[in-house]
Design an enzyme around this catalytic site. Structure first.
Site, PDB file in Angstrom:
ATOM      1  N   ASP A  59      -9.333 -12.857   4.878  1.00 33.86           N
ATOM      2  CA  ASP A  59      -8.954 -11.721   4.031  1.00 33.86           C
ATOM      3  C   ASP A  59     -10.211 -10.864   3.840  1.00 33.86           C
ATOM      4  OD1 ASP A  59      -7.482 -11.377   0.681  1.00 33.86           O
ATOM      5  OD2 ASP A  59      -8.382  -9.935   2.074  1.00 33.86           O
ATOM      6  N   SER A 125      -4.591   7.856  11.509  1.00 33.26           N
ATOM      7  CA  SER A 125      -3.182   8.210  11.734  1.00 33.26           C
ATOM      8  C   SER A 125      -2.969   9.711  11.607  1.00 33.26           C
ATOM      9  CB  SER A 125      -2.320   7.488  10.680  1.00 33.26           C
ATOM     10  OG  SER A 125      -1.015   8.012  10.688  1.00 33.26           O
ATOM     11  N   TYR A 150      -0.276   5.248   1.532  1.00 36.81           N
ATOM     12  CA  TYR A 150      -0.680   4.741   2.856  1.00 36.81           C
ATOM     13  C   TYR A 150      -1.504   5.807   3.583  1.00 36.81           C
ATOM     14  CZ  TYR A 150      -0.562   4.297   7.866  1.00 36.81           C
ATOM     15  OH  TYR A 150      -0.935   4.289   9.182  1.00 36.81           O
ATOM     16  N   LYS A 154      -5.802   6.373   4.686  1.00 37.57           N
ATOM     17  CA  LYS A 154      -6.367   6.726   6.002  1.00 37.57           C
ATOM     18  C   LYS A 154      -7.332   7.902   5.848  1.00 37.57           C
ATOM     19  CE  LYS A 154      -4.447   3.625   8.513  1.00 37.57           C
ATOM     20  NZ  LYS A 154      -5.275   2.543   9.083  1.00 37.57           N
TER      21      LYS A 154
HETATM   22  C1  WQD Z   1      10.052   8.485  12.663  1.00 37.13           C
HETATM   23  C2  WQD Z   1      11.239   9.401  12.466  1.00 37.13           C
HETATM   24  C3  WQD Z   1      12.184   9.256  10.261  1.00 37.13           C
HETATM   25  C4  WQD Z   1      13.617   5.138  10.591  1.00 37.13           C
HETATM   26  C5  WQD Z   1       4.908   6.354  10.295  1.00 37.13           C
HETATM   27  C6  WQD Z   1       3.569   6.449   9.641  1.00 37.13           C
HETATM   28  C7  WQD Z   1       2.527   6.857  10.660  1.00 37.13           C
HETATM   29  C8  WQD Z   1       2.549   5.867  11.794  1.00 37.13           C
HETATM   30  C9  WQD Z   1       3.957   5.789  12.405  1.00 37.13           C
HETATM   31  C10 WQD Z   1       0.914   4.090  11.667  1.00 37.13           C
HETATM   32  C11 WQD Z   1      11.226  10.083  11.100  1.00 37.13           C
HETATM   33  C12 WQD Z   1      13.173   8.778  11.318  1.00 37.13           C
HETATM   34  C13 WQD Z   1      13.010   6.361  10.854  1.00 37.13           C
HETATM   35  C14 WQD Z   1      15.029   5.056  10.460  1.00 37.13           C
HETATM   36  C15 WQD Z   1      15.182   7.414  10.872  1.00 37.13           C
HETATM   37  N1  WQD Z   1       2.125   4.582  11.351  1.00 37.13           N
HETATM   38  N2  WQD Z   1      13.796   7.472  10.998  1.00 37.13           N
HETATM   39  N3  WQD Z   1      15.757   6.198  10.613  1.00 37.13           N
HETATM   40  O1  WQD Z   1       7.311   8.090   9.381  1.00 37.13           O
HETATM   41  O2  WQD Z   1       6.849   9.364  11.565  1.00 37.13           O
HETATM   42  O3  WQD Z   1       5.254   7.619  10.792  1.00 37.13           O
HETATM   43  O4  WQD Z   1       4.863   5.429  11.367  1.00 37.13           O
HETATM   44  O5  WQD Z   1       0.051   4.496  12.365  1.00 37.13           O
HETATM   45  O6  WQD Z   1       1.262   6.838  10.044  1.00 37.13           O
HETATM   46  O7  WQD Z   1       3.632   7.449   8.658  1.00 37.13           O
HETATM   47  O8  WQD Z   1       7.497   6.944  11.650  1.00 37.13           O
HETATM   48  O9  WQD Z   1       9.221   5.566  12.744  1.00 37.13           O
HETATM   49  O10 WQD Z   1       9.181   5.661  10.190  1.00 37.13           O
HETATM   50  O11 WQD Z   1       9.946   7.660  11.507  1.00 37.13           O
HETATM   51  O12 WQD Z   1      15.865   8.433  10.992  1.00 37.13           O
HETATM   52  O13 WQD Z   1      15.623   3.965  10.211  1.00 37.13           O
HETATM   53  O14 WQD Z   1      12.418   8.613  12.500  1.00 37.13           O
HETATM   54  O15 WQD Z   1      12.832   9.996   9.265  1.00 37.13           O
HETATM   55  O16 WQD Z   1      11.776  11.375  11.266  1.00 37.13           O
HETATM   56  P1  WQD Z   1       6.789   8.103  10.776  1.00 37.13           P
HETATM   57  P2  WQD Z   1       8.983   6.370  11.504  1.00 37.13           P
END
Ligand code: WQD
Length: 341
Positions: A59, A125, A150, A154
């Protein structure tokens, strides 16, 4: 042989990067607290490369333990992945995110100073850009206040590193990932979230596996070509390759500043519906979905200008979306098979 410490090295991007590092001839030491992964990833990395990395279940919030590790271990460079990364959870538990993501980083940097380690790569990110005003996003695009803790950890992490390298003359590169997808071609490592996935692709693969009845699409009233949000989906193997190239840049003293930033994306924006169609076509599977309201904190559009990484790291994404959709599905099936045995 250079020894590289990879924190969070049993995680999704971490494990793929460990494989790429070993195949590039680096000796790897992994630390991971196993809070969002499984020890079987260590065996699977070894099965891929036939080289078992040293592993310590540590940790990073415990400075004494971190100090002992640095005292006992030869380290030439560090790649720091270890962090909590669930956007929604960070809104509910901000202090847990600030303590883990920032204290863990500070302890690693402190040990770097004490044990004279000069090279540090930070897993950042595209979240730090918030909703950028112009597309594609380049590294000079002004950062906006991230919505969720989150993303703030970053952005704060980048500031902490900036002040640290200015004070110590150490060298660092922050890699700003867009949306990581896909899995290793062996199907031995891939994205294995604990609990219900926050991210789109694991939710799609679990829906294809019958774990969920239907995919919820968060909003179709965005100002985009089909109303659903646009993201830049980058294959995890290409991300791993970028980490090796960034490390080579630092160890070869080719960096131009004490802290450099590089966007890592495909340069292609895809809507949620286009991702669903791409997955269905690549795997000949129907994904049932229903339109729901937007998810709090989501932005409308983000995709990368990666020309800086192309020029300075000699890197470019080489894996197309169809391949990433295939490897993601193959990994999901292999995980299920393991569960089924
Ligand atoms: C992508 C799109 C959702 C789930 C996050 C972090 C970013 C990085 C990647 C680390 C969005 C849509 C999602 C679902 C949906 N993490 N969606 N139904 O939020 O772009 O980025 O993950 O490095 O820092 O912020 O990724 O995959 O959650 O969403 O419609 O069940 O898919 O609304 O438009 P996001 P995500």
């Amino acid at each position: 042989m250079k020894n590289i410490l990879v924190t969070g090295g049993l995680g999704y991007i971490g494990a793929h990067t460990v494989v790429a590092l070993q195949q590039a001839g680096y000796e790897v030491v992994i630390v991971d607290d196993l809070s969002n992964t499984h020890i079987s990833v260590l065996d699977n990395i070894t099965k891929i490369t036939n080289i078992k990395p040293e592993f310590y279940p540590i940790d990073l919030k415990n400075l004494e333990v971190v100090d002992q590790l640095f005292k006992d271990t030869k380290i030439d460079g560090i790649i720091h992945f270890a962090a909590y990364k669930a956007v929604g959870e960070s809104v509910e538990k901000p202090l847990m995110y600030y303590r883990n993501n920032l204290l863990g980083l500070i302890n690693i940097l402190e040990a770097m100073g004490k044990y004279n380690i000069d090279y540090f790569i930070f897993s950042s990110s595209c979240t730090v850009y918030g909703q950028a005003d112009e597309m594609p996003i380049n590294e000079q695009t002004p950062l906006k206040r991230a919505e969720a803790p989150y993303g703030k950890t970053k952005a704060m992490g980048e500031e902490i590193i900036s002040d640290f390298v200015s004070a110590t003359d150490k060298k660092s590169i922050a890699l700003r990932y867009f949306n990581p997808v896909g899995a290793h071609k062996s199907s031995l490592i891939g994205e294995m979230p604990n609990g219900i996935p926050n991210n789109l692709i694991p939710y799609i693969t679990q829906t294809a596996a019958g774990i969920h009845k239907t995919l919820k699409v968060f909003g179709n009233d965005y100002d985009t070509r089909d109303g659903t949000a646009i993201r830049d989906y980058i294959d995890v193997n290409d991300l791993a390759d970028a980490h090796v190239k960034a490390l080579n840049r630092l160890l070869n003293k080719e960096n131009k500043n004490n802290l450099e930033f590089f966007n890592l994306g495909s340069g292609i924006g895809s809507t949620v519906l286009e991702i669903i169609q791409s997955f269905e076509k690549a795997n000949n599977i129907k994904i049932p979905y229903e339109i729901r309201n937007r998810r709090a904190g989501d932005i409308q559009e983000a995709y990368a200008n990666y020309s800086s990484a192309e020029r300075e790291l000699n890197w470019k994404p080489v894996t197309n979306l169809e391949t990433s959709m295939k490897t993601a599905w193959e990994f999901e099936q292999s995980v299920n098979n393991i569960l089924r045995k």
